[in-house]
Each structure stands twice: as C-alpha cells, then as structure tokens.
Motif scaffolding. Sequence first.
Motif, PDB file in Angstrom:
ATOM      1  N   ARG A 147       6.422   4.874 -10.275  1.00  0.00           N
ATOM      2  CA  ARG A 147       5.288   4.007  -9.884  1.00  0.00           C
ATOM      3  C   ARG A 147       4.878   2.769 -10.275  1.00  0.00           C
ATOM      4  N   HIS A 172       1.910   0.094 -10.222  1.00  0.00           N
ATOM      5  CA  HIS A 172       0.560  -0.048  -9.768  1.00  0.00           C
ATOM      6  C   HIS A 172       0.349  -1.411  -9.868  1.00  0.00           C
ATOM      7  N   GLY A 175       8.067  -3.689  -2.215  1.00  0.00           N
ATOM      8  CA  GLY A 175       7.825  -2.154  -2.098  1.00  0.00           C
ATOM      9  C   GLY A 175       8.563  -1.909  -0.738  1.00  0.00           C
ATOM     10  N   PRO A 210       8.083   2.442  -5.161  1.00  0.00           N
ATOM     11  CA  PRO A 210       6.772   3.110  -4.959  1.00  0.00           C
ATOM     12  C   PRO A 210       5.643   2.354  -5.496  1.00  0.00           C
ATOM     13  N   THR A 232       1.633   0.783  -5.293  1.00  0.00           N
ATOM     14  CA  THR A 232       0.166   0.884  -4.887  1.00  0.00           C
ATOM     15  C   THR A 232      -0.313  -0.441  -5.476  1.00  0.00           C
ATOM     16  N   ARG A 245      -1.108   7.283  -2.174  1.00  0.00           N
ATOM     17  CA  ARG A 245       0.016   7.175  -1.318  1.00  0.00           C
ATOM     18  C   ARG A 245       0.788   5.887  -1.637  1.00  0.00           C
ATOM     19  N   ALA A 246       2.089   5.850  -2.037  1.00  0.00           N
ATOM     20  CA  ALA A 246       2.995   4.949  -2.143  1.00  0.00           C
ATOM     21  C   ALA A 246       2.871   4.031  -0.999  1.00  0.00           C
TER      22      ALA A 246
END
Length: 343
Positions: free
Chosen positions: A122, A124, A170, A176, A178, A239-240
């Motif tokens: 992930r 972020h 992304g 992935p 966010t 959710r990605a």
Amino acid sequence: MSTVLVTGAAGFIGSNFVRYWRQVHPGDRVIALDALTYAGVRESLNGPDGELLDGVEFVHGSIANTDLIAHLLRAHSVDVVVNFAAESHNSLAILRPGEFFATNVMGTQALLEAVRRVGVSRFHHISTCEVYGDLSLDADEAFTEDSPYLPRTPYNAAKAGGDHVVRSYGLTYDIPVTITNCSNNYGPFQFPEKVIPLFTTRALAGEPLPLYASTKNRREWLHVSDHASAIDRVIHHGRAGETYNVGSGVEVDIEGIADTVLGALELGPELKTIVPDRPSHDRRYLLNSTKLRTELGWAPAVSWTDGIADTVAWYRANEAWWRPLLGRSPVIEGAGADWTGRA
C-alpha cells in the motif's frame, strides 16, 4: 510484523503519526525518513528519555532521491509507504513557489518511481482540503471526494499536482494507492509558524498576535491524533485507488482561535493586531467525510474544546522544544512582506 516507511516523519503530522503507529501497532517497525528542511524537527521523534522512539529507525534523506528510497524499500522489506513529505506553508509558497512544486509534485513522482521499481502492499498519500479551492462564508455545501480540484494558491496547486501523480501511478502501474484529504490539523509538535502555535508562543512571550484582515475566514479543525487514526483505518480497510476526506465538522475563524488561545492563557484581547491579507487568501474549507465514516467506521475522538486546551497547555509546558525554532521560518507573518517578489 509489518515495516512502514513514513516520509516527512520529522514534521508535525508525520511525527505524530509515527508516535501513534508505535503505540497502536507496537509490533511494527517504522523507517522515519525526513530531509530536515527548516520545519523538520528531528527531536519530535524522541521519547521521554531524549532518545529516538523505540522501534523507529531515522533516515536523513529526501523523497526526491529515488535510488535511496528504492534501497530502503528493499533493505527493510517495506510493506507500506505513508507520504507526509511536503512543503506546506501557504505564505512561503507565495514567496518561493518553485520549492513547493519541486517537492510536492516532482518529489512525489520520484518517491512513486521507487515504489514502482520495488513494489509495496500500500502507498498512502496525505493531501489537503485546499486542493478543492474555497467556499463562500455563507455556503451550505461541503467538499466531497467528487468535488473538482480548483486550487487558488501555489501550495494548493502543488498539492493538487501531487495527488494527480499518485492517481496516475496507481492506474498506470497498478500500484495500490490511497489518498486522504484532511482539514486543518492542530496538536503538539507543530512548527510555530502555523497559526495555533504561532498565536500560543507569541502570547506566552507577550507579543502581538497577527490576525489577517479577513478575521471571519474559517477553517475546519482536526486534532492530529484523529487524523492519524483515520489514516490507519484507510491503510488497513480502505479500497485501493480511493480517496477519503478526513474532517471533524468543527469550524473556527481566526478571531475565534485568537480568543481561545488568549483565554486559555488568561490574557486579554489587547494582544490581537490586524495585518494585511496575503494574496488569494481562501475564505473557508469544509469537508464532507461521510464516506470515511460510513464505509470505514471512523469518527473523531477529540473535541475542539479539549483538543485546543491540551494543545495550548502542551506549548506552555514544552518551551524547550519550540523556543529554539523561533526565527527559523523564512516568513514573518505581519511583517509587511512584498508578496509580488518583484525586485
């Protein structure tokens, strides 16, 4: 055990997030990266003993150094990257806009390029409500995740550009990602150029509090610990590919902040002074955070009344942290700056 790379970790929100993560996820390792620009405070990552927080490794470096980031991702088997690294002071962005685009756009791209090469579970990215532009003071609406981007200042535009870079990586490279767009944060370890610590430290010194002439312009205020818990929720359950607004719903204008700080310190209004507005001074931000609250079950835990009282008390008790930082900011609010930059 997971390993989390936190960029901008010696800044205000980044250092509070590192503290939060070590408390809530004590089994995880944290790699704390920071370029230590004027607003980066290495001591913000220290524990009560004056040493680096347990379970944290500090790395002095820039997100613009793709090779360094790739090395860290591989060497530490990083699972999650949380990107706080940014130039964030609106007044300075008016005077030195190039630095903001270099860090917030191109630095974000360089960081993502390292992630593309190595891979993580992930990525972020921390953004701001200011990318959406501003609202009129009497507007009924709030910004949603579908609101168009209409940035009005170089800082706003640079953050908007960074958000677009994140989304493009992304979609193009199947990373992935966010994003969270947050309202104005406050709390401990905030560099004293920002309004709440600025007012608090000046009031403690008996110095004037510079209020921009548009004293009724409002901001939505979120305690930094609530922001950290929201990011945690998004990393683990979001959710990605999605964006989530993070707001408290609590709005306070600049005069209200000054009055609250002065009241907490038992001082009178005579310290308030009016200074000219900076260019493109946004009137109001308010986020609709329904998506985060309903999909992920997040809600703020710190009230404005308790949070601001605790924050003022923290600055009162921690002069040894902020006193050495005075004078490091390139901008002195209320000093009659020439915003045009003309020779």
